[in-house]
Design a protein around this motif. Structure first.
Motif, PDB file in Angstrom:
ATOM      1  N   LEU A 244       0.825  -1.207   0.000  1.00  0.00           N
ATOM      2  CA  LEU A 244       0.000   0.000   0.000  1.00  0.00           C
ATOM      3  C   LEU A 244       0.857   1.253   0.000  1.00  0.00           C
ATOM      4  N   ALA A 245       1.952   1.241   0.737  1.00  0.00           N
ATOM      5  CA  ALA A 245       2.845   2.406   0.762  1.00  0.00           C
ATOM      6  C   ALA A 245       3.492   2.631  -0.593  1.00  0.00           C
ATOM      7  N   ARG A 246       3.893   1.542  -1.279  1.00  0.00           N
ATOM      8  CA  ARG A 246       4.489   1.727  -2.602  1.00  0.00           C
ATOM      9  C   ARG A 246       3.482   2.266  -3.598  1.00  0.00           C
ATOM     10  N   ARG A 247       2.246   1.762  -3.472  1.00  0.00           N
ATOM     11  CA  ARG A 247       1.209   2.237  -4.405  1.00  0.00           C
ATOM     12  C   ARG A 247       0.906   3.707  -4.204  1.00  0.00           C
ATOM     13  N   LEU A 248       0.761   4.129  -2.938  1.00  0.00           N
ATOM     14  CA  LEU A 248       0.523   5.530  -2.662  1.00  0.00           C
ATOM     15  C   LEU A 248       1.697   6.386  -3.098  1.00  0.00           C
ATOM     16  N   GLY A 249       2.878   5.865  -2.894  1.00  0.00           N
ATOM     17  CA  GLY A 249       4.080   6.617  -3.340  1.00  0.00           C
ATOM     18  C   GLY A 249       4.115   6.763  -4.836  1.00  0.00           C
TER      19      GLY A 249
END
Length: 256
Positions: A244-249
């Protein structure tokens, strides 16, 4: 005049007959000496001795219970203790018991005291307290071997009390407490080790199938909800958080 003469003579005869007739009980034997020399062992029952020429010494064949007085000794680990015991013995050879030793009871008592000190002085205090059966047998065998020449059979020896001073009692209590604490720590460490091994095994099993961890999450939520708590913490897998953090980034980089 004749009557006066015969009365003392009759009394002398009666006294001689009384001294000549002896009755020995079933547990008694008589060691008979004739003119000072050993003749034979007689009894039980009616015994007739020749007055003046023969003398008899009674010997009891029953088991004698002898209490050994408290003996002060120092153990091998330099601990001062007081020990007393009881000895069971009996005369098996009346001839030896009368001829070979003077006062066999006192001789056996003194020998028991010295043997008790010498044997127990070669052992530690822990051995005196924990290995009484072995020490009893060692003392009995030594006494039996040394009293055999006296016609005595030592049947049993029992150590009754091992007394130590209060200072040593407190020291032993501290030692016992430290030993209990050591065992408690070892048991606790072994429990932690076993729990860690089970946790590793459980993690390995849960890691084999992603659905297993999801079921575990749902079970945890069910347990928390059953406690009527106002706060519910829902755990997320670390992999899900990172994705999720990579996607938001990535979306943020696109807006720029």
């Amino acid at each position: 005049m004749n009557v006066v003469f015969y009365v003392p003579l009759l009394l002398v005869v009666v006294a001689l007959l009384a001294s000549a007739i002896k009755v020995l009980r079933e547990y008694e034997r008589g060691v008979v000496f004739q003119l000072g020399r050993f003749w034979k062992v007689k009894g039980p029952g009616l015994i007739i001795l020749v007055p003046v020429i023969q003398q008899m010494v009674r010997v009891d064949l029953r088991t004698i219970v002898m209490d050994v007085p408290s003996q002060d000794l120092i153990s091998r680990d330099n601990v001062s203790v007081q020990v007393n015991a009881v000895v069971y013995f009996r005369v098996v050879d009346p001839q030896k018991a009368i001829i070979n030793v003077e006062h066999f009871y006192e001789a056996t008592s003194q020998l028991a005291q010295t043997t008790l000190r010498s044997v127990l002085g070669q052992h530690d205090l822990d051995e005196m307290l924990a290995e009484r059966e072995k020490l009893n047998d060692d003392i009995r065998s030594i006494l039996d071997a040394q009293t055999d020449a006296w016609g005595i059979k030592v049947a049993n020896v029992e150590i009754k009390h091992v007394d130590i001073n209060e200072t040593m009692v407190r020291a032993i209590a501290r030692q016992a407490e430290a030993e209990r604490q050591r065992r408690a720590k070892v048991i606790h460490a072994e429990g932690e080790q076993q729990a860690a091994e089970k946790l590793v095994e459980a993690a390995r099993i849960l890691g084999e199938d992603p659905r297993a961890i999801q079921l575990r999450y749902l079970q945890t939520l069910t347990e928390i909800a059953g406690e009527k708590s106002s706060t519910i913490v829902f755990p997320l897998p670390v992999g899900t958080v990172e994705a999720l953090a990579r996607r938001l980034g990535g979306e943020g980089d696109g807006r720029e």
